[in-house]
Design an enzyme around this catalytic site. Sequence first.
Site, PDB file in Angstrom:
ATOM      1  N   ASP A 103       0.839  -1.199   0.000  1.00  0.00           N
ATOM      2  CA  ASP A 103       0.000   0.000   0.000  1.00  0.00           C
ATOM      3  C   ASP A 103       0.873   1.247   0.000  1.00  0.00           C
ATOM      4  O   ASP A 103       2.035   1.194   0.405  1.00  0.00           O
ATOM      5  CB  ASP A 103      -0.889   0.033   1.254  1.00  0.00           C
ATOM      6  CG  ASP A 103      -1.876  -1.117   1.274  1.00  0.00           C
ATOM      7  OD1 ASP A 103      -2.191  -1.648   0.200  1.00  0.00           O
ATOM      8  OD2 ASP A 103      -2.319  -1.472   2.386  1.00  0.00           O
TER       9      ASP A 103
HETATM   10  N1  URA Z   1      -1.248  -5.924   3.936  1.00  0.00           N
HETATM   11  C1  URA Z   1      -1.749  -4.681   3.909  1.00  0.00           C
HETATM   12  O1  URA Z   1      -2.776  -4.413   4.474  1.00  0.00           O
HETATM   13  N2  URA Z   1      -1.065  -3.740   3.218  1.00  0.00           N
HETATM   14  C2  URA Z   1       0.103  -3.979   2.600  1.00  0.00           C
HETATM   15  O2  URA Z   1       0.684  -3.066   2.023  1.00  0.00           O
HETATM   16  C3  URA Z   1       0.606  -5.281   2.651  1.00  0.00           C
HETATM   17  C4  URA Z   1      -0.083  -6.237   3.325  1.00  0.00           C
END
Ligand code: URA
Length: 241
Positions: A103
Amino acid sequence: MRLDKLLAHTGYGTRKEVKQLITSGVVRINDEICKKIGQAVKIDSDVVTVMNQPVFYQEYYYYILNKPAGIISATEDNYHETVIDWLGPDFSYMELFPVGRLDIDTTGLLLLSNNGQLAHQLLSPKKKVSKRYEAEIEGIVTEEDIEAFSQGLDLEDFISQPAQLLVHSTDEESNRSWIEVEIWEGKFHQVKRMFEKVGKKVLTLKRKSMGPLELEEDLEEGMWRELTEEERNALVPFGYE
Ligand code: URA
């Protein structure tokens, strides 16, 4: 491989720049000046030099980036800086892409490569590649949460596979927990959604490992490096050649 393609793929410039380089007479094949842009080159046996410097051809490239927050795991985007923009134009000839997604606000280990086969294998749910994250959580993570993670959580559109949750420390006063979680799948926002399901919020999330690749402490956020030979060998079961 064509000479102009070889030089473009080894960082000597755009196809147009490479053509100028060749026609200017500074490129030699086996010690003979070659001005033919489309000359066929035998990658394994011909020695190509540019201004007397040997050209080393590499088909695939592999980098670990310690991704900072604020950039996205994509190759191009109209609104946000991408991990590929982050590396800068010197890397564009490698045609790298991120192997998997983090993310925008997640930091940590991101593999960048141009090897599509390897990416496919590492991301295949069948391969059950481990991903380990460190997180700061709003809320006190309990034994019940650890148990719920180990059973798998019903996240409405899918039931997560068992995950291993480890609590490093908690602080009642600030209502925070510091944890490590290992998952063997990689659905969108998975870790955040798992914590939401047990009534808690992920405040910061950092990926520490992916399969055999580990993020070491001395690779600062925003920095990257090529994989070591040992790491590349560890990727052989996923299609590294
Ligand atoms: N899980 C999440 O919620 N975000 C990420 O970036 C990776 C794993």
